[in-house]
Design a protein around this motif. Structure first.
Motif, PDB file in Angstrom:
ATOM      1  N   MET A  22       0.830  -1.208   0.000  1.00  0.00           N
ATOM      2  CA  MET A  22       0.000   0.000   0.000  1.00  0.00           C
ATOM      3  C   MET A  22       0.866   1.261   0.000  1.00  0.00           C
ATOM      4  O   MET A  22       0.555   2.241  -0.669  1.00  0.00           O
ATOM      5  N   GLU A  23       1.976   1.214   0.742  1.00  0.00           N
ATOM      6  CA  GLU A  23       2.901   2.361   0.766  1.00  0.00           C
ATOM      7  C   GLU A  23       3.577   2.541  -0.598  1.00  0.00           C
ATOM      8  O   GLU A  23       3.754   3.669  -1.057  1.00  0.00           O
ATOM      9  N   LEU A  24       3.957   1.445  -1.227  1.00  0.00           N
ATOM     10  CA  LEU A  24       4.565   1.535  -2.565  1.00  0.00           C
ATOM     11  C   LEU A  24       3.577   2.119  -3.575  1.00  0.00           C
ATOM     12  O   LEU A  24       3.954   2.889  -4.448  1.00  0.00           O
ATOM     13  N   LYS A  25       2.314   1.755  -3.446  1.00  0.00           N
ATOM     14  CA  LYS A  25       1.296   2.276  -4.360  1.00  0.00           C
ATOM     15  C   LYS A  25       1.046   3.769  -4.155  1.00  0.00           C
ATOM     16  O   LYS A  25       0.713   4.483  -5.083  1.00  0.00           O
ATOM     17  N   LYS A  26       1.210   4.241  -2.898  1.00  0.00           N
ATOM     18  CA  LYS A  26       0.921   5.646  -2.565  1.00  0.00           C
ATOM     19  C   LYS A  26       1.933   6.620  -3.157  1.00  0.00           C
ATOM     20  O   LYS A  26       1.594   7.762  -3.442  1.00  0.00           O
ATOM     21  N   GLN A  27       3.186   6.165  -3.294  1.00  0.00           N
ATOM     22  CA  GLN A  27       4.223   7.094  -3.747  1.00  0.00           C
ATOM     23  C   GLN A  27       4.023   7.422  -5.239  1.00  0.00           C
ATOM     24  O   GLN A  27       3.338   6.709  -5.955  1.00  0.00           O
TER      25      GLN A  27
END
Length: 198
Positions: A22-27
């Motif tokens: 989810m963090e990778l998708k947010k960037q």
């Protein structure tokens, strides 16, 4: 056009794979799509539960039989989707659990010719037990059952420890690895595993 990068996150249940994804998708630096095996199997279960509410089997089947009939084909569709995304030039985060040699070999066959960053998502036994209790949506003991099997794979391009780093910090470590163009070719150095009858 280049093939899309596959970031393969391998870790026990509750190790933090989905939170990192989810963090990778947010960037905003590198666009990613997230493919989780749980979503593939969960969507099938949702379909059955909604379409056939209250269905009661007339026979009880062995887990191996159910796996052969149902989960192996779902896995095939999952693998094909990963390959399709990469071939279309889409970067994909694969959130999975490689828990035996058969599953490793399936990923090996799939990823040999695709750009893959193999990431070990590490968490201690105590940490997994604590997270399972907090989550409440996993069978208690599942992570411990998987622990020795999942963490028997010691050859990763990169490891992230989710007890020492937050999901955002893990994602940042993965991005820095990608951006520094560090070698991510461990799958090219590995070989298929011998499957022993149990």
């Amino acid at each position: 056009m280049k093939k899309g990068l596959i970031v393969l996150l391998n870790g026990a249940s509750s190790s933090g794979k989905t939170s990192i994804a989810m963090e990778l998708k947010k960037q905003n630096e590198i666009p990613f799509h997230h493919l989780s095996y749980d979503d593939f199997s969960g969507n099938y279960n949702d379909f059955i539960n909604k379409t056939y509410p209250g269905i009661k089997p007339k026979r009880v089947l062995d887990d191996e039989v159910v796996s052969e009939i149902l989960f192996d084909p779902i896995s095939s569709v999952y693998y094909a989707t990963i390959k399709l995304f990469s071939e279309m030039g889409l970067n994909v985060i694969v959130d999975t659990i490689i828990y035996n040699d058969k599953r490793f070999n399936e990923f090996y066959d799939l990823l040999m010719d695709l750009p893959t960053l193999f990431v070990g998502v590490l968490c201690s036994r105590d940490g997994l037990i604590r997270r399972e209790h907090i989550r409440g949506d996993r069978a208690l003991g599942l992570a411990l059952y998987q622990y020795d099997k999942v963490y028997s794979f010691a050859e990763y391009d990169l490891e992230v420890n989710t007890e020492k780093l937050s999901p955002a910090e893990c994602a940042d470590k993965i991005l820095r690895f990608i951006n520094h163009d560090l070698s991510h070719s461990v799958f090219k150095k590995l070989s298929k595993r011998e499957i022993r009858d149990s």
